[in-house]
Design a protein around this motif. Structure first.
Motif, PDB file in Angstrom:
ATOM      1  N   LEU A   7       0.841  -1.183   0.000  1.00  0.00           N
ATOM      2  CA  LEU A   7       0.000   0.000   0.000  1.00  0.00           C
ATOM      3  C   LEU A   7       0.879   1.236   0.000  1.00  0.00           C
ATOM      4  CD1 LEU A   7      -2.609  -1.063   2.696  1.00  0.00           C
ATOM      5  CD2 LEU A   7      -2.919  -1.077   0.239  1.00  0.00           C
ATOM      6  N   THR A   8       0.481   2.259  -0.755  1.00  0.00           N
ATOM      7  CA  THR A   8       1.226   3.506  -0.799  1.00  0.00           C
ATOM      8  C   THR A   8       0.268   4.657  -0.578  1.00  0.00           C
ATOM      9  OG1 THR A   8       0.928   4.028  -3.147  1.00  0.00           O
ATOM     10  CG2 THR A   8       2.664   2.450  -2.583  1.00  0.00           C
ATOM     11  N   GLY A   9       0.809   5.860  -0.549  1.00  0.00           N
ATOM     12  CA  GLY A   9      -0.028   7.042  -0.390  1.00  0.00           C
ATOM     13  C   GLY A   9      -0.488   7.628  -1.704  1.00  0.00           C
ATOM     14  N   HIS A  10      -0.205   6.948  -2.813  1.00  0.00           N
ATOM     15  CA  HIS A  10      -0.556   7.476  -4.126  1.00  0.00           C
ATOM     16  C   HIS A  10      -2.046   7.333  -4.394  1.00  0.00           C
ATOM     17  CE1 HIS A  10       3.827   6.383  -5.309  1.00  0.00           C
ATOM     18  NE2 HIS A  10       3.751   7.519  -4.652  1.00  0.00           N
ATOM     19  N   VAL A  11      -2.573   8.233  -5.196  1.00  0.00           N
ATOM     20  CA  VAL A  11      -3.967   8.178  -5.627  1.00  0.00           C
ATOM     21  C   VAL A  11      -3.988   8.174  -7.142  1.00  0.00           C
ATOM     22  CG1 VAL A  11      -6.192   9.346  -5.620  1.00  0.00           C
ATOM     23  CG2 VAL A  11      -4.781   9.378  -3.574  1.00  0.00           C
ATOM     24  N   ARG A  12      -4.792   7.277  -7.727  1.00  0.00           N
ATOM     25  CA  ARG A  12      -4.870   7.173  -9.179  1.00  0.00           C
ATOM     26  C   ARG A  12      -5.644   8.335  -9.762  1.00  0.00           C
ATOM     27  NH1 ARG A  12      -4.813   2.477 -11.840  1.00  0.00           N
ATOM     28  NH2 ARG A  12      -5.129   3.791 -13.645  1.00  0.00           N
ATOM     29  N   ASN A  13      -5.222   8.817 -10.918  1.00  0.00           N
ATOM     30  CA  ASN A  13      -5.964   9.805 -11.681  1.00  0.00           C
ATOM     31  C   ASN A  13      -5.741   9.505 -13.146  1.00  0.00           C
ATOM     32  OD1 ASN A  13      -7.559  11.929 -12.315  1.00  0.00           O
ATOM     33  ND2 ASN A  13      -6.269  13.515 -11.406  1.00  0.00           N
ATOM     34  N   ARG A  14      -6.669   9.917 -13.976  1.00  0.00           N
ATOM     35  CA  ARG A  14      -6.552   9.664 -15.403  1.00  0.00           C
ATOM     36  C   ARG A  14      -7.033  10.874 -16.178  1.00  0.00           C
ATOM     37  NH1 ARG A  14      -6.041   4.192 -16.828  1.00  0.00           N
ATOM     38  NH2 ARG A  14      -6.864   4.625 -18.881  1.00  0.00           N
ATOM     39  N   PRO A  19     -16.942  10.250 -16.026  1.00  0.00           N
ATOM     40  CA  PRO A  19     -17.519   9.104 -16.722  1.00  0.00           C
ATOM     41  C   PRO A  19     -18.332   9.542 -17.927  1.00  0.00           C
ATOM     42  CG  PRO A  19     -18.512   9.389 -14.546  1.00  0.00           C
ATOM     43  CD  PRO A  19     -17.445  10.408 -14.669  1.00  0.00           C
ATOM     44  N   VAL A  20     -18.245   8.780 -18.977  1.00  0.00           N
ATOM     45  CA  VAL A  20     -19.000   9.083 -20.182  1.00  0.00           C
ATOM     46  C   VAL A  20     -19.826   7.874 -20.551  1.00  0.00           C
ATOM     47  CG1 VAL A  20     -17.339  10.748 -21.065  1.00  0.00           C
ATOM     48  CG2 VAL A  20     -17.082   8.340 -21.637  1.00  0.00           C
ATOM     49  N   SER A  21     -20.884   8.104 -21.289  1.00  0.00           N
ATOM     50  CA  SER A  21     -21.773   7.013 -21.666  1.00  0.00           C
ATOM     51  C   SER A  21     -21.604   6.614 -23.115  1.00  0.00           C
ATOM     52  CB  SER A  21     -23.229   7.417 -21.417  1.00  0.00           C
ATOM     53  OG  SER A  21     -23.551   8.553 -22.185  1.00  0.00           O
ATOM     54  N   CYS A  22     -20.768   7.325 -23.859  1.00  0.00           N
ATOM     55  CA  CYS A  22     -20.573   6.950 -25.250  1.00  0.00           C
ATOM     56  C   CYS A  22     -19.177   7.344 -25.685  1.00  0.00           C
ATOM     57  CB  CYS A  22     -21.613   7.608 -26.146  1.00  0.00           C
ATOM     58  SG  CYS A  22     -21.531   9.403 -26.158  1.00  0.00           S
ATOM     59  N   ARG A  23     -18.757   6.807 -26.800  1.00  0.00           N
ATOM     60  CA  ARG A  23     -17.464   7.122 -27.380  1.00  0.00           C
ATOM     61  C   ARG A  23     -17.570   7.012 -28.884  1.00  0.00           C
ATOM     62  NH1 ARG A  23     -14.443   1.536 -26.797  1.00  0.00           N
ATOM     63  NH2 ARG A  23     -16.223   0.247 -26.361  1.00  0.00           N
ATOM     64  N   ASP A 263     -12.926   7.827  -3.742  1.00  0.00           N
ATOM     65  CA  ASP A 263     -12.862   8.925  -2.771  1.00  0.00           C
ATOM     66  C   ASP A 263     -13.721  10.121  -3.182  1.00  0.00           C
ATOM     67  OD1 ASP A 263     -11.014   7.313  -1.472  1.00  0.00           O
ATOM     68  OD2 ASP A 263      -9.287   8.318  -2.366  1.00  0.00           O
ATOM     69  N   GLY A 264     -14.915   9.858  -3.682  1.00  0.00           N
ATOM     70  CA  GLY A 264     -15.827  10.931  -4.018  1.00  0.00           C
ATOM     71  C   GLY A 264     -15.731  11.458  -5.433  1.00  0.00           C
ATOM     72  N   ARG A 265     -14.849  10.931  -6.245  1.00  0.00           N
ATOM     73  CA  ARG A 265     -14.767  11.331  -7.649  1.00  0.00           C
ATOM     74  C   ARG A 265     -14.856  10.083  -8.519  1.00  0.00           C
ATOM     75  NH1 ARG A 265      -9.511  10.484  -9.514  1.00  0.00           N
ATOM     76  NH2 ARG A 265      -8.107   9.793  -7.858  1.00  0.00           N
ATOM     77  N   SER A 266     -15.186  10.274  -9.794  1.00  0.00           N
ATOM     78  CA  SER A 266     -15.394   9.134 -10.684  1.00  0.00           C
ATOM     79  C   SER A 266     -14.658   9.347 -11.999  1.00  0.00           C
ATOM     80  CB  SER A 266     -16.889   8.945 -10.965  1.00  0.00           C
ATOM     81  OG  SER A 266     -17.608   8.712  -9.768  1.00  0.00           O
ATOM     82  N   GLU A 319     -10.083   6.470   0.921  1.00  0.00           N
ATOM     83  CA  GLU A 319     -11.259   6.422   1.789  1.00  0.00           C
ATOM     84  C   GLU A 319     -12.274   5.373   1.351  1.00  0.00           C
ATOM     85  OE1 GLU A 319     -12.872  10.330   1.878  1.00  0.00           O
ATOM     86  OE2 GLU A 319     -11.106  11.227   2.826  1.00  0.00           O
ATOM     87  N   ASN A 320     -12.528   5.277   0.063  1.00  0.00           N
ATOM     88  CA  ASN A 320     -13.519   4.315  -0.416  1.00  0.00           C
ATOM     89  C   ASN A 320     -13.340   4.084  -1.909  1.00  0.00           C
ATOM     90  OD1 ASN A 320     -15.325   6.430  -1.814  1.00  0.00           O
ATOM     91  ND2 ASN A 320     -15.302   7.147   0.312  1.00  0.00           N
ATOM     92  N   LEU A 321     -13.870   2.970  -2.368  1.00  0.00           N
ATOM     93  CA  LEU A 321     -13.795   2.629  -3.789  1.00  0.00           C
ATOM     94  C   LEU A 321     -14.998   1.778  -4.173  1.00  0.00           C
ATOM     95  CD1 LEU A 321     -12.267   2.467  -6.531  1.00  0.00           C
ATOM     96  CD2 LEU A 321     -11.193   0.373  -5.667  1.00  0.00           C
ATOM     97  N   LYS A 322     -15.566   2.104  -5.322  1.00  0.00           N
ATOM     98  CA  LYS A 322     -16.600   1.279  -5.943  1.00  0.00           C
ATOM     99  C   LYS A 322     -16.254   1.139  -7.416  1.00  0.00           C
ATOM    100  CE  LYS A 322     -21.623   0.899  -6.621  1.00  0.00           C
ATOM    101  NZ  LYS A 322     -22.947   1.533  -6.358  1.00  0.00           N
ATOM    102  N   VAL A 323     -16.245  -0.097  -7.911  1.00  0.00           N
ATOM    103  CA  VAL A 323     -15.921  -0.360  -9.308  1.00  0.00           C
ATOM    104  C   VAL A 323     -17.142  -0.995  -9.970  1.00  0.00           C
ATOM    105  CG1 VAL A 323     -14.366  -1.507 -10.923  1.00  0.00           C
ATOM    106  CG2 VAL A 323     -13.490  -0.695  -8.720  1.00  0.00           C
TER     107      VAL A 323
END
Length: 374
Positions: A7-14, A19-23, A263-266, A319-323
């Protein structure tokens, strides 16, 4: 190579984190185009095979390169081959370890030769807790969803003939218990073989990370979304297995995006299921494949089984994660031919042992795809 995934203190971002519904991209190949794309598909298959070979060689080279490193730890193992009887509703202890350590390898097999009894559940407990942090059908733990084994080779898990192997590291600080439970409709009586390897050293006593595993099924998917996992705490998601049974065998299911709520963002992790599991521009006739970090080892009569391991890019949370994953047949729209049947196995590391969602009861797990619940 899997070395513990601390475990590290890093947080993923992209980039493009909303979130999008189409591409915008061409529609996937459909069965009518099989002849036209046959040569292209062969080229893709050959390229995938070469890539898998090179990745495997690289992983082996990294592992061999570290073999010289002598640590202060000691090794232990439980290895058994014997007849086992577990009555309906009963349990059987596979192995128990005291103190602090790390499970480095776990394998199982029985004389059904890969046709697992679907009522056989695996429960793994950490640190003396009364609840399991891994709770699912034992076959599904190794990727044999529903008890049906399909051989594949990945960096984290392997099914080879009737041998089911896990290389996921599993640290514990105050004991570990591996338990089989029979929640099915008959007694389980058969010869089995299994092994659990552990390392014990001083560093394990201070390691907070614990492996968690959760099984979920949406039969069928509701509101266009299937939840892979959800938890609170600090850790990182490392992937797992997904099986999709489609209503119409000629319809491609793989346009749904993977959504990470951190953590509150998607954000959208990959713009399409086929991309997420290591394939692009796929179709119902796409050839099966397996590679170290992703694979689609089963694509047969509307049944699709996939895996993905985020060894080098875990989804980190504080804090939290939902996939979740979308059930889409066409970009940007819900399933056009009716919702499909999704079954998933998700793994993640988290500080401390937490209780996971218990699998559905045996009758619901065995309910045929799209059959109404009685």
């Amino acid at each position: 190579m899997l070395t513990g995934l601390p475990l590290t203190g890093h947080v993923r971002n992209r980039v493009g984190s909303q979130p999008v519904s189409c591409r915008e991209r061409p529609r996937p190949i459909v069965p009518e185009n099989r002849k036209r794309y046959s040569s292209s598909m062969k080229t893709h298959a050959i390229t995938a095979a070469i890539t898998a070979f090179l990745l495997t060689c690289g992983a082996l080279a990294q592992g061999v390169g570290k073999l010289f490193n002598i640590t202060g730890g000691t090794s232990n193992s439980i290895a058994k081959f014997h007849h086992i009887d577990i009555p309906k509703g009963g349990e059987q202890l596979l192995g128990e370890f005291r103190g602090a350590g790390k499970v480095t390898y776990f394998y199982m097999t029985d004389e059904s030769a890969g046709k697992w009894y679907p009522g056989l559940m695996l429960k793994i407990y950490w640190d003396g807790q009364k609840f399991p942090s891994i709770h699912m059908p034992v076959a599904d733990f190794f990727g044999a969803i529903g008890g049906r084994a399909v051989p594949y080779r990945s960096e984290a898990m392997v099914i080879n003939h009737a041998c089911f192997m896990s290389h996921l590291p599993m640290p514990y600080g105050n004991g570990a218990r591996f338990v089989l439970e029979n929640d099915g409709d008959r007694d389980y009586s058969i010869r089995i073989a299994y092994g659990i390897d552990v390392e014990q050293d001083n560093s394990s006593a201070t390691e907070k990370s614990r492996l968690h595993g959760e099984w979920r099924r949406s039969n069928p998917v509701k509101d266009g979304l299937h939840t892979l996992m959800e938890t609170r705490g600090r850790g990182h998601y490392i992937g797992g297995f997904l099986q999709v049974v489609v209503r119409n065998h000629g319809v491609w299911f793989g346009e749904g995006d993977l959504l990470c709520h951190v953590d509150g963002r998607s954000y959208v992790h990959s713009p399409g299921t086929e991309d997420e599991y290591g394939s692009c521009w796929a179709s119902p006739s796409w050839p099966a494949y397996d590679a170290p970090l992703s694979g689609h080892p089963l694509n047969e009569n509307g049944v699709n089984r996939m895996y993905r391991w985020y060894v080098h890019n875990p989804v980190r949370f504080r804090e939290n994660l939902k996939v979740e994953i979308q059930n889409q047949h066409v970009n940007g729209t819900p399933a056009t031919e009716g919702p499909d049947d999704y079954t998933s196995v998700a793994f993640w590391y988290q500080e401390g042992a937490s209780k996971v969602v218990a699998p559905q009861p045996f009758p619901d797990r065995q309910r045929p795809s799209f059959e109404e619940k009685k």
